[in-house]
Scaffold this motif. Structure first.
Motif, mmCIF file in Angstrom:
data_model
loop_
_atom_site.group_PDB
_atom_site.id
_atom_site.type_symbol
_atom_site.label_atom_id
_atom_site.label_comp_id
_atom_site.label_asym_id
_atom_site.label_seq_id
_atom_site.Cartn_x
_atom_site.Cartn_y
_atom_site.Cartn_z
ATOM 1 N N GLY A 149 40.661 -2.599 -26.215
ATOM 2 C CA GLY A 149 42.045 -3.026 -26.005
ATOM 3 C C GLY A 149 42.539 -2.780 -24.595
ATOM 4 N N TRP A 167 43.625 -1.936 -39.951
ATOM 5 C CA TRP A 167 44.701 -2.464 -40.799
ATOM 6 C C TRP A 167 44.775 -1.592 -42.047
ATOM 7 C CZ3 TRP A 167 47.484 -7.252 -40.223
ATOM 8 C CH2 TRP A 167 47.195 -7.913 -39.027
ATOM 9 N N GLY A 197 47.952 -4.947 -37.316
ATOM 10 C CA GLY A 197 46.924 -3.946 -37.075
ATOM 11 C C GLY A 197 47.248 -3.072 -35.876
ATOM 12 N N THR A 198 46.520 -1.981 -35.762
ATOM 13 C CA THR A 198 46.638 -1.057 -34.643
ATOM 14 C C THR A 198 45.298 -1.015 -33.911
ATOM 15 O OG1 THR A 198 48.172 0.318 -35.899
ATOM 16 C CG2 THR A 198 47.106 1.347 -34.010
ATOM 17 N N THR A 199 45.323 -1.133 -32.603
ATOM 18 C CA THR A 199 44.091 -1.064 -31.821
ATOM 19 C C THR A 199 43.588 0.375 -31.800
ATOM 20 O OG1 THR A 199 44.745 -2.948 -30.469
ATOM 21 C CG2 THR A 199 43.055 -1.487 -29.555
ATOM 22 N N GLN A 212 40.553 -3.334 -34.359
ATOM 23 C CA GLN A 212 41.844 -3.010 -34.949
ATOM 24 C C GLN A 212 41.667 -2.416 -36.338
ATOM 25 O OE1 GLN A 212 44.846 -6.197 -34.571
ATOM 26 N NE2 GLN A 212 45.490 -4.812 -32.940
ATOM 27 N N ASP A 248 37.685 -7.575 -32.869
ATOM 28 C CA ASP A 248 38.350 -8.744 -32.281
ATOM 29 C C ASP A 248 37.547 -9.147 -31.048
ATOM 30 O OD1 ASP A 248 39.995 -10.606 -31.069
ATOM 31 O OD2 ASP A 248 41.813 -9.394 -31.189
ATOM 32 N N ARG A 256 38.455 -5.670 -28.611
ATOM 33 C CA ARG A 256 39.044 -4.478 -29.227
ATOM 34 C C ARG A 256 38.643 -4.411 -30.695
ATOM 35 N NH1 ARG A 256 45.322 -6.589 -29.987
ATOM 36 N NH2 ARG A 256 44.750 -8.379 -31.287
#
Length: 148
Positions: free
Chosen positions: A40, A27, A34-36, A25, A18, A23
């Motif tokens: 981030g 998925w 999504g999770t970082t 992410q 991103d 960051r």
């Protein structure tokens, strides 16, 4: 959200850089968000931060190699880590062999050699595997060479 690059694991997990939020992410298949997993923590040059991440490479153990464009470095970010480790560049923007200039992509071959594409530097550099380097230096100028 401004997607830079993505890569996919054999299990179908997506990793997306991103660029806008500095960051990376993760998925999982079927996920709705999504999770970082890297960066981030605001745009910056700390080892827990990224600045305009672009290219990604992921290993089988889900260690990420991130082209951290505006920090002029390649960061290795092991799965679950809170911070990365600089494995190429990180000495400011420049054309010396220990520097990178806006890296946008990174690939790691089976021997552990990194190949880095630099957009502003207009070059591709090869960085030897850590096992070939002196124990007191992760990567040095003598181990990076332009690919011709």
């Amino acid at each position: 959200f401004y997607a830079g690059r993505l890569c996919v694991t054999a299990s179908g997990t997506l990793y997306i850089s991103d660029h806008g939020s500095s960051r990376v992410q993760r998925w999982l298949p079927g996920a709705t968000h999504g999770t970082t997993v890297a960066g981030g923590n605001g745009d910056g040059d700390g080892l827990h931060q990224l600045s305009k991440p672009c290219g990604l490479f992921i290993t089988e153990d889900e260690t990420l190699y991130i082209a951290d464009k505006r920090n002029h470095r390649i960061v290795k970010w092991p799965k679950g880590a809170k911070a990365g480790v600089v494995v190429a560049g990180g000495h400011g923007s420049g054309s010396s062999m220990h520097q990178l200039s806006d890296p946008v992509d990174v690939v790691l071959d089976a021997a552990g050699t990194l190949y880095v594409v630099e957009i502003t530097g207009n070059r591709v550099t090869r960085w030897g595997p850590p096992s070939e380097l002196p124990s007191d230096a992760l990567l040095t100028a003598s181990y990076a060479e332009p690919v011709r």
